[in-house]
Design a protein around this motif. Structure first.
Motif, mmCIF file in Angstrom:
data_model
loop_
_atom_site.group_PDB
_atom_site.id
_atom_site.type_symbol
_atom_site.label_atom_id
_atom_site.label_comp_id
_atom_site.label_asym_id
_atom_site.label_seq_id
_atom_site.Cartn_x
_atom_site.Cartn_y
_atom_site.Cartn_z
ATOM 1 N N SER A 119 1.253 -1.284 14.958
ATOM 2 C CA SER A 119 2.126 -1.208 13.782
ATOM 3 C C SER A 119 2.253 -2.601 13.173
ATOM 4 O O SER A 119 1.902 -3.606 13.815
ATOM 5 C CB SER A 119 3.522 -0.714 14.192
ATOM 6 N N ALA A 120 2.791 -2.651 11.968
ATOM 7 C CA ALA A 120 3.086 -3.968 11.383
ATOM 8 C C ALA A 120 4.220 -4.625 12.155
ATOM 9 O O ALA A 120 4.280 -5.851 12.266
ATOM 10 C CB ALA A 120 3.454 -3.816 9.913
ATOM 11 N N TYR A 121 5.119 -3.796 12.670
ATOM 12 C CA TYR A 121 6.242 -4.344 13.440
ATOM 13 C C TYR A 121 5.720 -5.180 14.611
ATOM 14 O O TYR A 121 6.088 -6.345 14.793
ATOM 15 C CB TYR A 121 7.128 -3.194 13.966
ATOM 16 N N ASN A 124 3.930 -8.472 13.535
ATOM 17 C CA ASN A 124 4.799 -9.634 13.289
ATOM 18 C C ASN A 124 5.257 -10.255 14.598
ATOM 19 O O ASN A 124 5.263 -11.485 14.751
ATOM 20 C CB ASN A 124 6.020 -9.221 12.452
ATOM 21 N N HIS A 145 12.063 -8.232 6.214
ATOM 22 C CA HIS A 145 12.167 -6.996 7.000
ATOM 23 C C HIS A 145 12.613 -7.301 8.431
ATOM 24 O O HIS A 145 12.329 -8.366 8.977
ATOM 25 C CB HIS A 145 10.794 -6.314 7.007
ATOM 26 N N SER A 147 11.416 -6.504 11.168
ATOM 27 C CA SER A 147 10.352 -6.881 12.119
ATOM 28 C C SER A 147 10.103 -8.391 12.101
ATOM 29 O O SER A 147 9.742 -8.982 13.124
ATOM 30 C CB SER A 147 9.053 -6.135 11.801
ATOM 31 N N ASP A 192 8.284 -11.251 3.106
ATOM 32 C CA ASP A 192 7.729 -9.962 2.673
ATOM 33 C C ASP A 192 6.941 -10.191 1.379
ATOM 34 O O ASP A 192 7.364 -11.013 0.546
ATOM 35 C CB ASP A 192 8.846 -8.969 2.331
ATOM 36 N N SER A 196 11.102 -4.232 0.633
ATOM 37 C CA SER A 196 11.002 -2.777 0.711
ATOM 38 C C SER A 196 12.192 -2.026 0.132
ATOM 39 O O SER A 196 12.068 -0.874 -0.260
ATOM 40 C CB SER A 196 10.806 -2.356 2.167
ATOM 41 N N ASP A 227 4.064 -10.748 4.897
ATOM 42 C CA ASP A 227 3.954 -9.391 5.425
ATOM 43 C C ASP A 227 3.960 -8.491 4.195
ATOM 44 O O ASP A 227 5.004 -8.255 3.586
ATOM 45 C CB ASP A 227 5.139 -9.088 6.340
ATOM 46 N N SER A 229 3.336 -5.301 3.817
ATOM 47 C CA SER A 229 3.236 -3.901 4.241
ATOM 48 C C SER A 229 3.388 -2.923 3.076
ATOM 49 O O SER A 229 2.729 -1.890 3.047
ATOM 50 C CB SER A 229 4.290 -3.598 5.311
ATOM 51 N N HIS A 230 4.274 -3.234 2.143
ATOM 52 C CA HIS A 230 4.473 -2.305 1.014
ATOM 53 C C HIS A 230 3.562 -2.621 -0.168
ATOM 54 O O HIS A 230 3.543 -1.870 -1.144
ATOM 55 C CB HIS A 230 5.933 -2.336 0.554
ATOM 56 N N THR A 256 0.202 -3.122 7.080
ATOM 57 C CA THR A 256 0.254 -1.860 7.818
ATOM 58 C C THR A 256 -0.786 -0.892 7.281
ATOM 59 O O THR A 256 -1.170 -0.986 6.111
ATOM 60 C CB THR A 256 1.666 -1.234 7.705
ATOM 61 N N LYS A 259 1.452 2.838 5.402
ATOM 62 C CA LYS A 259 2.171 3.079 4.137
ATOM 63 C C LYS A 259 1.144 3.549 3.097
ATOM 64 O O LYS A 259 0.759 4.702 3.125
ATOM 65 C CB LYS A 259 2.968 1.850 3.735
ATOM 66 N N GLY A 265 -0.602 2.076 12.089
ATOM 67 C CA GLY A 265 -1.154 0.843 12.658
ATOM 68 C C GLY A 265 -0.869 -0.353 11.774
ATOM 69 O O GLY A 265 -0.492 -0.203 10.605
HETATM 70 C C1 LIG Z 1 7.827 -5.617 5.343
HETATM 71 C C2 LIG Z 1 7.652 -4.591 6.418
HETATM 72 N N1 LIG Z 1 7.037 -4.944 7.544
HETATM 73 C C3 LIG Z 1 6.824 -4.064 8.537
HETATM 74 C C4 LIG Z 1 7.229 -2.750 8.420
HETATM 75 C C5 LIG Z 1 6.960 -1.808 9.552
HETATM 76 O O1 LIG Z 1 5.700 -1.212 9.380
HETATM 77 P P1 LIG Z 1 5.096 -0.358 10.565
HETATM 78 O O2 LIG Z 1 5.644 1.015 10.405
HETATM 79 O O3 LIG Z 1 3.619 -0.418 10.424
HETATM 80 O O4 LIG Z 1 5.578 -1.002 11.815
HETATM 81 C C6 LIG Z 1 7.884 -2.334 7.264
HETATM 82 C C7 LIG Z 1 8.294 -0.933 7.129
HETATM 83 O O5 LIG Z 1 9.275 -0.506 6.728
HETATM 84 C C8 LIG Z 1 8.111 -3.279 6.238
HETATM 85 O O6 LIG Z 1 8.743 -2.941 5.114
#
Ligand SMILES: Cc1ncc(COP(=O)(O)O)c(C=O)c1O
Length: 407
Positions: A119-121, A124, A145, A147, A192, A196, A227, A229-230, A256, A259, A265
């Motif tokens: 995951s992105a979480y 990070n 975020h 994470s 970010d 988000s 990051d 992700s969005h 990520t 999304k 992942g």
């Molecule tokens: C900036 C950011 N990073 C990470 C995530 C988490 O992504 P993932 O579901 O791949 O862990 C989010 C999701 O909400 C996010 O907004």
């Protein structure tokens, strides 16, 4: 022995959560996906609810999770290699699909190398573990975020080796850089790409310009990380994210597949040395099973689609939906935060009203996220709408009519 005493303590703690309004609501269970019936897009059935729901709370911006080629790629990989990796990466849990996805995403974001995570979480957190030592200083945007906040906490650096700058405020970023101690050798500035909850973006060009002024003060320099992700897949002319939109690329990109690409992942992309350091030092990469081959194959296919003529036309219809919704809100005299991202906040600025509108939308078959006090400060109450490419003009009209009717 039992957990009775522990259970009672936990129940008391959770009661406080409830009382303070910080508890997460009961999770709704999606039981069925109903394919589009023109002129309307897809709908969802939720357990114990009679309505069919339109999801305006999904991050699946390109609506690829039901794309037949993405599903077929996942199926074909599972049929050939099975559904689980059977081990962590360094104990023969590495399959050809993991390598292919790493090169594919690196190429997509225009970096020489990448590592994939669950995951992105965890990406990070892994990045923080790989980059931090006693002489590392982390600086982050105030609205980063969870994470990233968690990553900075687990990096085990002394408290004074952290700075937080006001959201998108370059003078405050400069203040944080000025405060870095003389013993520090490496500064990581992390933010970010798209925020988000608001749909606004980091001014990457300006951030890089400020950071570059301080780079020579530190042995390893000032490293910029977004990051996105969005943003990746959904933002910029060809979906390459906030760096493409801003015309400036940070040193490291985290993202990520869960999304815009509609799969699952995360990844870190950067220099080959950085990626090898991640492989050697990031516990959230090393000691956990990797993504399944199905996830990897689906993500590769989703990136391929995004990176094609078809991807450009999906982005075009996404943009049409965003414009329609934004113009509609404007026409209704509703306040939002401007920007071309599919996250579109409706600033309600009142807690009771936010709950009322979200409930009204739900009763009429629309899923949207309300952010009310104490999750956000009083006055910042918002409803977050997320436009996906599968939303048709009729869907968006329907939601706008509901918003017109509720107050
Ligand atoms: C900036 C950011 N990073 C990470 C995530 C988490 O992504 P993932 O579901 O791949 O862990 C989010 C999701 O909400 C996010 O907004």
């Amino acid at each position: 022995m039992s957990t009775d005493k522990l259970d009672q303590t936990l129940a008391r703690e959770l009661e406080v959560f409830n009382r303070e309004g910080r508890a997460k609501p009961v999770e709704r269970v999606i039981e069925k996906y109903i394919p589009p019936k023109p002129p309307f897009g897809p709908r969802y059935l939720i357990a114990d609810q009679a309505n069919e729901f339109i999801r305006l709370n999904s991050n699946s911006y390109l609506s690829l999770s039901h794309h037949p080629e993405v599903i077929e790629a996942a199926d074909a990989a599972s049929r050939k290699f099975g559904v689980g990796p059977g081990a962590v990466r360094f104990i023969d849990g590495t399959f050809i699909h993991h390598h292919r996805l790493e090169s594919r995403i690196a190429r997509f974001v225009d970096k020489p190398a990448a590592k994939i995570f669950n995951s992105a979480y965890t990406s990070n957190c892994g990045l923080a573990l790989a980059l931090s030592n006693k002489k590392t200083h982390w600086i982050g945007d105030q609205l980063n975020h969870n994470s990233i906040i968690r990553a900075m906490r687990i990096s085990n650096i002394p408290r004074q080796n952290k700075g937080i700058f006001k959201h998108n405020d370059m003078a405050d970023l400069r203040r944080c850089l000025e405060e870095v101690g003389p013993e520090i050798e490496r500064v990581i500035v992390i933010f970010d790409g798209i925020f988000s909850m608001r749909g606004d973006f980091a001014p990457i060009k300006e951030i890089k310009a400020v950071c570059s002024e301080y780079d020579s003060r530190f042995k390893d320099g000032v490293i910029t990380v977004t990051d996105d992700s969005h943003g990746i897949g959904a933002y910029g002319r060809s979906g390459r994210g906030t760096p493409e939109f801003c015309g400036a690329v940070p040193d490291i990109i985290v993202g990520t597949f869960g999304k815009a690409f509609g799969v699952n992942g995360g990844f870190i992309a950067g220099s080959p040395d950085l990626i090898e350091a991640v492989r050697q030092k990031a516990d959230t990469y090393i000691y956990t099973n990797p993504l399944s081959v199905a996830d990897c194959a689906a993500a590769i296919k989703a990136i391929d689609i995004c990176d094609s003529q078809e991807g450009l036309s999906i982005l075009e219809s996404l943009e049409t939906g965003i414009t329609q919704f934004r113009k509609g809100l404007e026409r209704l005299g509703k306040e939002s935060i401007p920007g071309p991202h599919p996250v579109i906040p409706l600033m309600v600025r009142n807690t009771e009203k936010t709950h009322h509108i979200v409930d009204y939308l739900f009763d009429n078959g629309v899923l949207a996220v309300g952010l009310a006090f104490p999750v956000v400060p009083r006055g910042d109450e918002t409803i977050r709408f997320q436009i996906n490419a599968c939303h048709t003009p009729a869907d968006i009209d329907y939601v706008l009519k509901l918003l017109e009717a509720v107050d």
